[in-house]
Design a protein around this motif. Structure first.
Motif, short mmCIF file in Angstrom:
data_model
loop_
_atom_site.label_atom_id
_atom_site.label_comp_id
_atom_site.label_asym_id
_atom_site.label_seq_id
_atom_site.Cartn_x
_atom_site.Cartn_y
_atom_site.Cartn_z
N GLN A 129 0.94 -1.29 0.18
CA GLN A 129 0.06 0.00 -0.14
C GLN A 129 0.78 1.15 0.06
OE1 GLN A 129 -2.24 -0.92 3.53
NE2 GLN A 129 -3.84 -1.98 2.30
N GLY A 156 -8.68 3.92 5.37
CA GLY A 156 -8.46 2.51 5.12
C GLY A 156 -6.85 2.46 4.68
N THR A 177 -14.83 9.30 4.48
CA THR A 177 -14.89 7.82 5.40
C THR A 177 -16.39 7.57 5.49
OG1 THR A 177 -14.84 8.82 7.40
CG2 THR A 177 -12.72 8.36 6.56
N ASN A 245 -11.22 -0.69 -7.10
CA ASN A 245 -12.68 -1.05 -7.14
C ASN A 245 -13.28 -1.78 -5.78
OD1 ASN A 245 -11.77 -1.53 -10.12
ND2 ASN A 245 -10.78 -3.20 -8.89
N ALA A 246 -13.09 -1.01 -4.57
CA ALA A 246 -13.60 -1.58 -3.51
C ALA A 246 -15.04 -1.68 -3.29
CB ALA A 246 -13.32 -0.77 -2.20
P1 NDP Z 1 -8.80 -0.64 2.51
O1 NDP Z 1 -8.18 -0.96 3.85
O2 NDP Z 1 -8.98 0.83 2.09
O3 NDP Z 1 -10.54 -1.30 2.32
C1 NDP Z 1 -11.21 -0.55 1.57
C2 NDP Z 1 -12.12 0.55 1.83
O4 NDP Z 1 -13.02 1.28 1.03
C3 NDP Z 1 -13.00 0.14 3.11
O5 NDP Z 1 -12.49 0.32 4.55
C4 NDP Z 1 -14.37 1.10 2.94
O6 NDP Z 1 -13.73 2.60 3.72
C5 NDP Z 1 -14.16 1.63 1.53
N1 NDP Z 1 -15.10 1.07 0.73
C6 NDP Z 1 -16.11 1.75 0.21
N2 NDP Z 1 -17.22 1.30 -0.44
C7 NDP Z 1 -16.98 0.07 -0.17
C8 NDP Z 1 -17.64 -1.15 -0.48
N3 NDP Z 1 -18.68 -1.13 -1.14
N4 NDP Z 1 -17.33 -2.29 -0.05
C9 NDP Z 1 -15.88 -2.32 0.61
N5 NDP Z 1 -15.36 -1.25 1.14
C10 NDP Z 1 -15.79 0.00 0.51
O7 NDP Z 1 -8.23 -1.35 1.32
P2 NDP Z 1 -6.99 -1.34 0.46
O8 NDP Z 1 -6.07 -0.25 1.22
O9 NDP Z 1 -6.26 -2.74 0.38
O10 NDP Z 1 -7.10 -1.16 -0.96
C11 NDP Z 1 -7.92 0.29 -1.33
C12 NDP Z 1 -8.30 0.27 -2.84
O11 NDP Z 1 -6.81 0.54 -3.36
C13 NDP Z 1 -8.79 -1.11 -3.36
O12 NDP Z 1 -9.57 -0.73 -4.38
C14 NDP Z 1 -7.47 -1.70 -4.07
O13 NDP Z 1 -7.98 -2.35 -4.89
C15 NDP Z 1 -6.57 -0.45 -4.67
N6 NDP Z 1 -5.49 -0.72 -4.86
C16 NDP Z 1 -4.88 -0.66 -5.88
C17 NDP Z 1 -3.74 -0.81 -6.24
C18 NDP Z 1 -3.10 -0.40 -7.62
O14 NDP Z 1 -2.05 -0.94 -7.86
N7 NDP Z 1 -3.86 0.15 -8.44
C19 NDP Z 1 -2.67 -1.42 -5.25
C20 NDP Z 1 -3.08 -1.41 -3.74
C21 NDP Z 1 -4.51 -1.17 -3.60
P3 NDP Z 1 -15.22 3.09 4.24
O15 NDP Z 1 -15.88 2.32 5.38
O16 NDP Z 1 -14.51 4.28 4.93
O17 NDP Z 1 -15.96 3.61 3.05
#
Ligand code: NDP
Length: 332
Positions: A129, A156, A177, A245-246
């Motif tokens: 990350q 996150g 958030t 794409n969370a």
């Molecule tokens: P996080 O710890 O950020 O967890 C995801 C967060 O997204 C949740 O805590 C939540 O925060 C929010 N969220 C909003 N909507 C949703 C939903 N419908 N379902 C689940 N979570 C949701 O995860 P990561 O740090 O591991 O990853 C964050 C993003 O970064 C991901 O999309 C990941 O794929 C991307 N990423 C991309 C990389 C790249 O190379 N392109 C490399 C690393 C990560 P809240 O409750 O505040 O809404």
């Protein structure tokens, strides 16, 4: 040494029920590889995409886990600068084994000897990350002092690190958030303002905060549910950095929508960025770990789970129950 090891595997795409904690062959070090005995493996959202099939696997059984830290136990042919006994951290495209395993065979170029003062726990908590955040702030885009930046899911794992890095540069960081508790975490990471995007109108608040201008950069790892608002929050020539794409993959997009602000849309990937420039992995990792040593980047560990509890860890992550980093301990 035993020829088998505990690892997480899956043989079909699906929910967390497809994950198996099982015995597989222990890897050996091929050309350019080292074998690492993992002390910690980092849990990332991308692991859930591999499991679900959003990023489909072509062969089964498949493994999971793209970062870890531990001790080098074997050095393959052609490897220089790493030795048995070194304490290391690494990122790695997951294969059978991956980092969700007792041992991982990793490409030496993606393995870093840990400097004094950086523990294996901190390395496993920050590498993937942190490299993602640092590369998006300094390599693929350049955030400067005074820039307005919007970071979605600011509490996150990746979000916290983006906020810390951007505020250290002197940018003005707005976070989003889902809860007030997470908003407090985001503020501790450098956000001047936090929008509760499940209740508040994000575009309206961003425009109020920026005197109607909008932000220069939107870091959007949430995807489907935030994409439209992200685009509307941009200033003229602003960047929408759509890196995850969370909430699901954004819908197909009409490029004419960029015209209103002459906006720029980027979809960066950590591994394609690292692969594009020889030496970038080493220099970015050194910079990141120095920022950790200086206390500029502070990885927050949400919880350490036993490797056998990988399904629970993924459910907590996708269930939005976590802030910061989730780790697995392969020896438990
Ligand atoms: P996080 O710890 O950020 O967890 C995801 C967060 O997204 C949740 O805590 C939540 O925060 C929010 N969220 C909003 N909507 C949703 C939903 N419908 N379902 C689940 N979570 C949701 O995860 P990561 O740090 O591991 O990853 C964050 C993003 O970064 C991901 O999309 C990941 O794929 C991307 N990423 C991309 C990389 C790249 O190379 N392109 C490399 C690393 C990560 P809240 O409750 O505040 O809404």
């Amino acid at each position: 040494m035993a020829s088998s090891m505990k690892a997480v595997t899956f043989t079909e795409h699906g929910g967390t029920e497809v994950l198996k904690y099982t015995d597989i062959d222990r890897p050996t070090a091929g050309e350019g590889q080292v074998v690492i005995k993992n002390e910690y493996a980092g849990v990332n959202f991308i692991d859930t995409y591999h499991r679900s099939g959003l990023y489909p696997r072509s062969t089964f059984p498949a493994g999971l886990g793209e970062e870890g830290a531990g001790t080098v136990v074997e050095v393959g042919p052609g490897v220089t600068g790493l030795a048995v006994g070194d304490s290391v951290g690494y990122v790695s495209r997951s294969t059978l084994g991956g980092s969700f395993a007792e041992f991982t065979a990793a490409q030496a170029g993606l393995v870093t000897k840990l400097p004094q003062g950086v523990s294996t726990q901190a390395a496993a908590a920050v590498l993937l990350q942190g490299l993602t955040a640092l590369s998006m702030v300094k390599t693929t885009c350049q955030v400067a002092a005074g820039d307005w930046v919007l970071v979605h899911a600011a509490a996150g794992g990746t979000g916290q690190l983006l906020c810390q890095l951007c505020s250290d540069i002197g940018a003005k960081v707005i976070g989003t958030t889902s809860t007030p508790e997470k908003a407090e975490v985001a503020k501790r990471c450098g956000c001047s303002d936090v929008i509760l995007y499940s209740h508040e109108d994000v575009v309206q608040r961003v425009m109020q905060l920026t005197n109607g201008k909008g932000v220069k950069f939107v870091y959007d790892g949430v995807g489907k549910s935030t994409f439209d608002a992200s685009l509307k929050c941009l200033d003229y020539l602003g960047w929408l950095i759509c890196f995850g794409n969370a909430s699901g993959k954004p819908e197909p997009f009409d490029v004419l929508r960029l015209a209103e602000k002459s906006a720029r849309l980027m979809r960066p990937s950590l591994f394609s960025t690292l692969a594009a420039e020889p030496g970038l992995t080493a220099s970015l990792t050194a910079e990141l770990l120095q920022l950790v040593q200086q206390g500029v980047v502070v990885p927050e560990v949400h919880k350490v789970y036993p490797l056998s509890a990988v399904a629970q860890a993924q459910q907590d992550l996708t269930g939005r129950k976590t802030t910061g980093k989730l780790l697995l301990r392969p020896d438990t």
